[in-house]
Design an enzyme around this catalytic site. Sequence first.
Site, PDB file in Angstrom:
ATOM      1  N   ASP A  22       0.804  -1.191  -0.162  1.00  9.46           N
ATOM      2  CA  ASP A  22      -0.343  -0.239  -0.012  1.00  9.46           C
ATOM      3  C   ASP A  22       0.893   0.733   0.000  1.00  9.46           C
ATOM      4  OD1 ASP A  22      -1.808   2.056   0.045  1.00  9.46           O
ATOM      5  OD2 ASP A  22      -3.098   1.631   2.213  1.00  9.46           O
ATOM      6  N   HIS A 137      -5.808  11.852  13.812  1.00  4.96           N
ATOM      7  CA  HIS A 137      -6.059  11.836  13.048  1.00  4.96           C
ATOM      8  C   HIS A 137      -7.406  10.265  13.174  1.00  4.96           C
ATOM      9  CE1 HIS A 137      -4.262  14.099  10.243  1.00  4.96           C
ATOM     10  NE2 HIS A 137      -3.540  12.923  10.301  1.00  4.96           N
ATOM     11  N   ASP A 174       1.997  18.763  13.825  1.00  6.21           N
ATOM     12  CA  ASP A 174       2.147  18.042  12.954  1.00  6.21           C
ATOM     13  C   ASP A 174       1.459  18.421  11.587  1.00  6.21           C
ATOM     14  OD1 ASP A 174       2.453  14.803  12.572  1.00  6.21           O
ATOM     15  OD2 ASP A 174       0.721  15.781  10.878  1.00  6.21           O
ATOM     16  N   ASP A 267       6.970  15.887  10.511  1.00 15.86           N
ATOM     17  CA  ASP A 267       6.591  15.628   8.932  1.00 15.86           C
ATOM     18  C   ASP A 267       6.191  17.118   8.308  1.00 15.86           C
ATOM     19  OD1 ASP A 267       4.178  16.574  10.211  1.00 15.86           O
ATOM     20  OD2 ASP A 267       3.265  13.808   9.213  1.00 15.86           O
ATOM     21  N   TYR A 307       8.214  10.978   8.663  1.00 17.97           N
ATOM     22  CA  TYR A 307       8.035  10.086   7.872  1.00 17.97           C
ATOM     23  C   TYR A 307      10.415   9.874   7.600  1.00 17.97           C
ATOM     24  CZ  TYR A 307       3.648   9.908   8.835  1.00 17.97           C
ATOM     25  OH  TYR A 307       2.541   9.981   9.856  1.00 17.97           O
TER      26      TYR A 307
HETATM   27  C1  Q6P Z   1      -1.532  10.576   5.729  1.00 11.93           C
HETATM   28  C2  Q6P Z   1      -2.396   9.632   4.825  1.00 11.93           C
HETATM   29  C3  Q6P Z   1      -2.004  10.754   2.943  1.00 11.93           C
HETATM   30  C4  Q6P Z   1      -1.754  10.790   1.203  1.00 11.93           C
HETATM   31  C5  Q6P Z   1      -1.306  12.371   1.249  1.00 11.93           C
HETATM   32  C6  Q6P Z   1      -0.849  11.548  13.156  1.00 11.93           C
HETATM   33  C7  Q6P Z   1       0.628  10.882  11.917  1.00 11.93           C
HETATM   34  C8  Q6P Z   1       0.084  11.230  10.405  1.00 11.93           C
HETATM   35  C9  Q6P Z   1      -0.868  11.319   9.459  1.00 11.93           C
HETATM   36  C10 Q6P Z   1      -0.672  10.995   7.678  1.00 11.93           C
HETATM   37  C11 Q6P Z   1      -1.547  10.175   7.125  1.00 11.93           C
HETATM   38  N1  Q6P Z   1      -2.232   9.676   3.281  1.00 11.93           N
HETATM   39  N2  Q6P Z   1       0.081  12.005   0.420  1.00 11.93           N
HETATM   40  O1  Q6P Z   1      -0.605  11.081  12.357  1.00 11.93           O
HETATM   41  O2  Q6P Z   1      -0.250  12.890  10.552  1.00 11.93           O
HETATM   42  O3  Q6P Z   1       1.189  12.368  10.419  1.00 11.93           O
HETATM   43 ZN    ZN Z   2       0.883  13.977  10.103  1.00  9.88          ZN
END
Ligand code: Q6P
Ligand code: ZN
Length: 496
Positions: A22, A137, A174, A267, A307
């Site tokens: 994924d 989230h 974040d 991030d 990340y």
């Molecule tokens: C991001 C999911 C985004 C697709 C766009 C603390 C952690 C987070 C999670 C982000 C999910 N997909 N490219 O939650 O906020 O970093």
């Molecule tokens: Zn995030």
Amino acid sequence: MASGSALIFDEEMSDYKLLWTDPVCEIEVPERLTVSYEALKARGVAERCKQVPVRLATEQEILLAHSEEYLEAVKQTLKMSVEELKAFSKQYNDVYFHQNIYHCATMAVGATLQLVDSVMKREVRNGMALVRPPGHHSQRSAANGFCVFNNVAIAALYAKKTYNLNRVLIVDWDVHHGQGVQYCFEEDPSVLYFSWHRYEHRTFWPNLPESDYTSVGKDKGSGLNVNLPWNKVGMTNSDYLAAFFHVLLPVAYEFDPELVLVSAGFDSAIGDPEGEMCALPETFAHLTQLLMPLAAGKMCVVLEGGYNLTSLAQSVCQTVQSLLGDPAPQLSGLTDPCESALDSIQNVRSSLPLPAVLSLILPLAYEFNPGLVLGVVGDSGAKTHLAPVWGHLTSLLQGLAEGRTLTLLQVRDIYFIKPFQNIHLLAVTVSALSGAPVPPLGPLGAHKPEDVQMMEKERQRLQKRWSSVQEGWGLLRCTGTTVIPQFTKIFYGAYN
Ligand code: Q6P
Ligand code: ZN
């Protein structure tokens, strides 16, 4: 007085991972946690912290923010096959489940509550919990964006209930909008939620209209939800600091929290594939430090996203080092925020009633980037009620010059003229200089129009030289702006 910083971590929370292909979820890896902890160990930071053990949250604690149906559903995942887990994950948006994630999510909540307890019982002054899965989230009955249980929302509800708190501040740095936290506290006047997030005019995930600056809270919680959407990528140190100086710090000071919780996603740092922002890890040292004068230093930092493993680990170290009281590295080359950031800041400022005073001295000082901070307090500053204000200014200015601060108390006679006032001032200033928590300023009264005018005059005088206080967005442009009267008094002393 509470001292020291807690570090809460358990390797067990790295014991789950994505079990199928994924591309959206593949960035949320177990190594996020282990590299962060290893970096703290390698720099000798971990051993300077009080290592507090994790625990599992109770069901009752999880139910503070979630429905029974949802808790039961998540609990089922520990017996599921990979195919069943995959199907279960599909009900939600951008999240994956694993046989061990229920256990880890329960531990992430428990770790966060251990941190709240350590801070509220004054066993430490502040601390950080390194947890997985993240939380901001997640919603009452839904997993979302890698999040299962809402660690920070539960922490705020738990702190309110257990310690009878009336005011909790949640700072979400974040790069994604913590919509789960927003939904939880939208109508709650006792929780102030601030989030900045990549938005790009709603083209970025989670693409919600309610992530915009127009969502300011509902009913009794009106004015206590603060969204700062970034409509471009590439935001820098200057943009982040401007957001703190011109939006977050003014509202946070006015709110006067009893506890600060940070949804600390990294991030938003340079190199992150999700955020695509440009702020350096060192900036998080400053963001942390700027929040430390609030709530007499009671601050719980909880990991969310991040990340890019290199940037994440460095940012975590910067944050924990600030919590420990280390001087923050100097940031050079600060300027005024970019057009797009300015636009966002203006928009959120005009949608909220804002006090404004910190917005003058901090941008100027950061832009100047001094090698030494020299504070001078005269007799007029020695009034008893102004002593805590000096304490706060002293703390806030410690982000400059790597903390090299020198304060001169210029009072006529420290012992014979108003000895109580002078000694009080001396005590507060010395304790701020030594990094001790400063007493909260308490409720801030209304401003006087002549003070506002004076501040605007100063800004106009200064804007010729300093790009960070330009016309169009300095302090006083928005209608309904108020000035913290205690701070205004200090500025008379400082500039005249
Ligand atoms: C991001 C999911 C985004 C697709 C766009 C603390 C952690 C987070 C999670 C982000 C999910 N997909 N490219 O939650 O906020 O970093
Ligand atoms: Zn995030």
